[in-house]
Design an enzyme around this catalytic site. Structure first.
Site, PDB file in Angstrom:
ATOM      1  N   ARG A   1      10.122   6.297   3.568  1.00 51.64           N
ATOM      2  CA  ARG A   1       9.779   7.205   2.467  1.00 51.64           C
ATOM      3  C   ARG A   1       8.302   7.593   2.487  1.00 51.64           C
ATOM      4  O   ARG A   1       7.945   8.761   2.357  1.00 51.64           O
ATOM      5  CB  ARG A   1      10.129   6.540   1.125  1.00 51.64           C
ATOM      6  CG  ARG A   1      11.614   6.519   0.826  1.00 51.64           C
ATOM      7  CD  ARG A   1      11.911   5.629  -0.364  1.00 51.64           C
ATOM      8  NE  ARG A   1      11.707   4.236  -0.004  1.00 51.64           N
ATOM      9  CZ  ARG A   1      12.683   3.392   0.336  1.00 51.64           C
ATOM     10  NH1 ARG A   1      13.927   3.799   0.314  1.00 51.64           N
ATOM     11  NH2 ARG A   1      12.426   2.150   0.674  1.00 51.64           N
TER      12      ARG A   1
ATOM     13  N   ASP B   1       9.071   5.137  15.047  1.00 50.61           N
ATOM     14  CA  ASP B   1       9.909   4.286  14.200  1.00 50.61           C
ATOM     15  C   ASP B   1      11.133   3.923  15.031  1.00 50.61           C
ATOM     16  O   ASP B   1      11.924   4.804  15.378  1.00 50.61           O
ATOM     17  CB  ASP B   1      10.317   5.050  12.926  1.00 50.61           C
ATOM     18  CG  ASP B   1      11.011   4.154  11.912  1.00 50.61           C
ATOM     19  OD1 ASP B   1      11.827   3.307  12.325  1.00 50.61           O
ATOM     20  OD2 ASP B   1      10.741   4.305  10.715  1.00 50.61           O
TER      21      ASP B   1
ATOM     22  N   ARG C   1       0.889  -3.331   4.667  1.00 52.03           N
ATOM     23  CA  ARG C   1       0.599  -4.733   4.365  1.00 52.03           C
ATOM     24  C   ARG C   1      -0.500  -5.177   5.319  1.00 52.03           C
ATOM     25  O   ARG C   1      -0.514  -4.809   6.496  1.00 52.03           O
ATOM     26  CB  ARG C   1       1.849  -5.611   4.553  1.00 52.03           C
ATOM     27  CG  ARG C   1       2.835  -5.510   3.398  1.00 52.03           C
ATOM     28  CD  ARG C   1       2.296  -6.122   2.098  1.00 52.03           C
ATOM     29  NE  ARG C   1       3.221  -6.022   0.973  1.00 52.03           N
ATOM     30  CZ  ARG C   1       3.213  -5.042   0.065  1.00 52.03           C
ATOM     31  NH1 ARG C   1       2.342  -4.058   0.145  1.00 52.03           N
ATOM     32  NH2 ARG C   1       4.071  -5.055  -0.940  1.00 52.03           N
TER      33      ARG C   1
ATOM     34  N   GLU D   1      -5.095 -11.625  -0.049  1.00 47.79           N
ATOM     35  CA  GLU D   1      -5.633 -10.914  -1.214  1.00 47.79           C
ATOM     36  C   GLU D   1      -5.758 -11.898  -2.368  1.00 47.79           C
ATOM     37  O   GLU D   1      -4.923 -12.785  -2.495  1.00 47.79           O
ATOM     38  CB  GLU D   1      -4.705  -9.760  -1.604  1.00 47.79           C
ATOM     39  CG  GLU D   1      -4.611  -8.708  -0.496  1.00 47.79           C
ATOM     40  CD  GLU D   1      -3.689  -7.533  -0.832  1.00 47.79           C
ATOM     41  OE1 GLU D   1      -3.193  -7.470  -1.969  1.00 47.79           O
ATOM     42  OE2 GLU D   1      -3.492  -6.698   0.045  1.00 47.79           O
TER      43      GLU D   1
ATOM     44  N   HIS E   1      -5.946  -2.663  -2.955  1.00 47.07           N
ATOM     45  CA  HIS E   1      -4.488  -2.565  -3.108  1.00 47.07           C
ATOM     46  C   HIS E   1      -4.114  -1.675  -4.315  1.00 47.07           C
ATOM     47  O   HIS E   1      -3.429  -2.111  -5.238  1.00 47.07           O
ATOM     48  CB  HIS E   1      -3.867  -3.960  -3.250  1.00 47.07           C
ATOM     49  CG  HIS E   1      -2.422  -3.999  -2.865  1.00 47.07           C
ATOM     50  ND1 HIS E   1      -1.845  -5.045  -2.196  1.00 47.07           N
ATOM     51  CD2 HIS E   1      -1.414  -3.101  -3.042  1.00 47.07           C
ATOM     52  CE1 HIS E   1      -0.554  -4.803  -1.991  1.00 47.07           C
ATOM     53  NE2 HIS E   1      -0.274  -3.622  -2.498  1.00 47.07           N
TER      54      HIS E   1
HETATM   55  P1  NAD Z   1      10.670   2.305   3.871  1.00 49.92           P
HETATM   56  O1  NAD Z   1      11.602   1.142   3.947  1.00 49.92           O
HETATM   57  O2  NAD Z   1      11.172   3.591   3.294  1.00 49.92           O
HETATM   58  O3  NAD Z   1      10.091   2.636   5.329  1.00 49.92           O
HETATM   59  C1  NAD Z   1       9.673   1.670   6.236  1.00 49.92           C
HETATM   60  C2  NAD Z   1       9.931   2.233   7.626  1.00 49.92           C
HETATM   61  O4  NAD Z   1       9.358   1.363   8.597  1.00 49.92           O
HETATM   62  C3  NAD Z   1      11.435   2.369   7.962  1.00 49.92           C
HETATM   63  O5  NAD Z   1      11.736   3.700   8.344  1.00 49.92           O
HETATM   64  C4  NAD Z   1      11.632   1.408   9.127  1.00 49.92           C
HETATM   65  O6  NAD Z   1      12.594   1.873  10.042  1.00 49.92           O
HETATM   66  C5  NAD Z   1      10.242   1.392   9.726  1.00 49.92           C
HETATM   67  N1  NAD Z   1       9.991   0.262  10.591  1.00 49.92           N
HETATM   68  C6  NAD Z   1      10.459  -1.003  10.506  1.00 49.92           C
HETATM   69  N2  NAD Z   1       9.999  -1.753  11.535  1.00 49.92           N
HETATM   70  C7  NAD Z   1       9.198  -0.940  12.277  1.00 49.92           C
HETATM   71  C8  NAD Z   1       8.430  -1.114  13.467  1.00 49.92           C
HETATM   72  N3  NAD Z   1       8.411  -2.301  14.099  1.00 49.92           N
HETATM   73  N4  NAD Z   1       7.708  -0.079  13.928  1.00 49.92           N
HETATM   74  C9  NAD Z   1       7.736   1.121  13.313  1.00 49.92           C
HETATM   75  N5  NAD Z   1       8.486   1.371  12.192  1.00 49.92           N
HETATM   76  C10 NAD Z   1       9.192   0.345  11.687  1.00 49.92           C
HETATM   77  O7  NAD Z   1       9.411   1.789   3.077  1.00 49.92           O
HETATM   78  P2  NAD Z   1       8.261   2.666   2.376  1.00 49.92           P
HETATM   79  O8  NAD Z   1       8.628   2.924   0.961  1.00 49.92           O
HETATM   80  O9  NAD Z   1       7.915   3.800   3.244  1.00 49.92           O
HETATM   81  O10 NAD Z   1       7.084   1.581   2.348  1.00 49.92           O
HETATM   82  C11 NAD Z   1       6.518   1.079   3.567  1.00 49.92           C
HETATM   83  C12 NAD Z   1       5.708  -0.167   3.268  1.00 49.92           C
HETATM   84  O11 NAD Z   1       4.557   0.199   2.523  1.00 49.92           O
HETATM   85  C13 NAD Z   1       6.428  -1.180   2.371  1.00 49.92           C
HETATM   86  O12 NAD Z   1       7.220  -2.078   3.129  1.00 49.92           O
HETATM   87  C14 NAD Z   1       5.308  -1.888   1.659  1.00 49.92           C
HETATM   88  O13 NAD Z   1       4.984  -3.098   2.325  1.00 49.92           O
HETATM   89  C15 NAD Z   1       4.135  -0.919   1.755  1.00 49.92           C
HETATM   90  N6  NAD Z   1       3.715  -0.453   0.427  1.00 49.92           N
HETATM   91  C16 NAD Z   1       2.422  -0.657   0.039  1.00 49.92           C
HETATM   92  C17 NAD Z   1       1.991  -0.211  -1.214  1.00 49.92           C
HETATM   93  C18 NAD Z   1       0.557  -0.385  -1.678  1.00 49.92           C
HETATM   94  O14 NAD Z   1       0.316  -0.403  -2.871  1.00 49.92           O
HETATM   95  N7  NAD Z   1      -0.410  -0.459  -0.787  1.00 49.92           N
HETATM   96  C19 NAD Z   1       2.900   0.415  -2.073  1.00 49.92           C
HETATM   97  C20 NAD Z   1       4.195   0.630  -1.619  1.00 49.92           C
HETATM   98  C21 NAD Z   1       4.597   0.187  -0.373  1.00 49.92           C
END
Ligand code: NAD
Length: 323
Positions: free
Chosen positions: A154, A175, A236, A265, A284
């Site tokens: 997303r 991906d 992360r 953190e 964060h």
């Molecule tokens: P999501 O599940 O929609 O997308 C994650 C994508 O990563 C998926 O398409 C998956 O196929 C891909 N993926 C998995 N393993 C992989 C790899 N080895 N190499 C490349 N791609 C790979 O999640 P999202 O909503 O897009 O969020 C992504 C991450 O962002 C979350 O898991 C979360 O840890 C982090 N996040 C951080 C904050 C913040 O405040 N900083 C907020 C929201 C999310």
């Protein structure tokens, strides 16, 4: 009797108000109380539900006698909850996957633009009366540059769209779970993460933290990067090897980095990252917008109420997954 819901960290009024009529809220932050860890654990074990942001819920917690019926993650990255242990103990985990994608994507783009134009050191120079240092703050433009997006879920897809449509960047994405893109998509897939690392001017990470994504970039892959490459991480902290990153910045093997997330953190002020050159750090806050915080609180509360009321929640988190 009303169920008890433990909320260790602040969530938006929009969610608190939804819960107030239907549950007894254990939210020590509301009256400024700062419980110690033992007190927090005891609140967790005596609650029917918990809504957590970064609060850790471990296997050991879930194997203690407790009365938890559901755990809600206010956010997307559930790596602070032992989902496998919750599932083994029959406790569903719900989360809020659609609430913060745009907020995180916009913060990512803000960090990329700030890095490109050296906004932070230039702003600091003005405040310190060093206006004439302006000649030191030459930046680079984004149009025509290549952005590598690692993780096309997303958030990654939204960043890719903004960069391609809004900033005229060439966007390539990696991906392993995305096999092909529709012909209208304004970006392409890289053949491998190595190809992406070797051709990008900016790289941004949007992957869950798993065994496969831990230290996705470290000493072994930094030599693949262009010397003028800049890295952004809002996923992360442990996706990047911070020791290797500091070393690469110090040696000028990469041109800059912007991080919103850290291996540990809160980041202490004397951490080597804080002293590294060409680095921009935020605490964060990628998802901290009014819109996203309201929606995360509402979605987390709705997930808890659905489970407590015997309904199917809209966003259950899958067993064993860690996105
Ligand atoms: P999501 O599940 O929609 O997308 C994650 C994508 O990563 C998926 O398409 C998956 O196929 C891909 N993926 C998995 N393993 C992989 C790899 N080895 N190499 C490349 N791609 C790979 O999640 P999202 O909503 O897009 O969020 C992504 C991450 O962002 C979350 O898991 C979360 O840890 C982090 N996040 C951080 C904050 C913040 O405040 N900083 C907020 C929201 C999310």
């Amino acid at each position: 009797m009303k169920p008890t819901v433990f909320i260790p960290e602040p969530i938006a009024d929009a969610g608190m108000n939804m819960l107030a009529e239907k549950a007894t809220l254990v939210a020590p932050w509301r009256d400024g109380h700062k419980p110690n860890d033992n007190e927090l654990r005891s609140m967790l074990y005596t609650a029917d539900a918990a809504i957590v942001r970064l609060f850790q819920v471990t296997r050991s917690d879930l194997e203690q006698p407790n009365q938890l019926k559901v755990i809600a993650k206010h956010g997307v990255g559930v790596d602070n909850i032992d989902v496998n242990a919750a599932t083994e103990n029959g406790i569903p985990v719900v989360y809020t996957p659609t609430a913060n994608a745009n907020a995180v994507a916009e913060h990512t783009v803000a960090l990329m633009m700030a890095l490109a134009r050296r906004i932070e050191p230039a702003a600091e120079a003005v405040k310190q009366g060093r206006f004439s240092d302006r000649t030191q703050f030459q930046g680079v433009e984004l149009a025509g540059k290549t952005l590598g997006v690692v993780g096309l879920g997303r958030i990654g897809a939204r960043v890719a769209e903004i960069a391609a449509f809004g900033l005229a960047m060439n966007v390539i994405a990696y991906d392993p779970f995305v096999a092909q893109l529709s012909s209208e998509t304004p970006y392409t897939l890289a053949e491998s993460i190595e190809k992406l690392f070797g051709s990008a001017d900016f790289i941004t990470f949007h992957v869950p933290l798993t065994a496969d994504t831990h230290h996705l970039i470290g000493e072994s892959r930094i030599p693949l990067l262009k010397a003028d490459c800049r890295i952004i991480n809002t996923s992360r902290g442990a996706v990047i090897d911070e020791v290797a990153l500091v070393s690469a910045l110090q040696d000028g093997r990469i041109a800059g980095a912007a991080l919103d997330v850290f291996e540990k953190e809160p980041l202490p002020a004397d951490h080597p990252l804080c002293l590294a050159p060409n680095i921009l750090l935020t605490p964060h806050i990628s998802s901290s917008t009014k819109e996203s915080l309201d929606t995360m609180a509402i979605d987390a509360v709705q997930g808890v109420l659905d489970v407590l009321e015997g309904k199917t929640p809209q966003f259950p988190f899958g067993t064993g997954a860690t996105s």
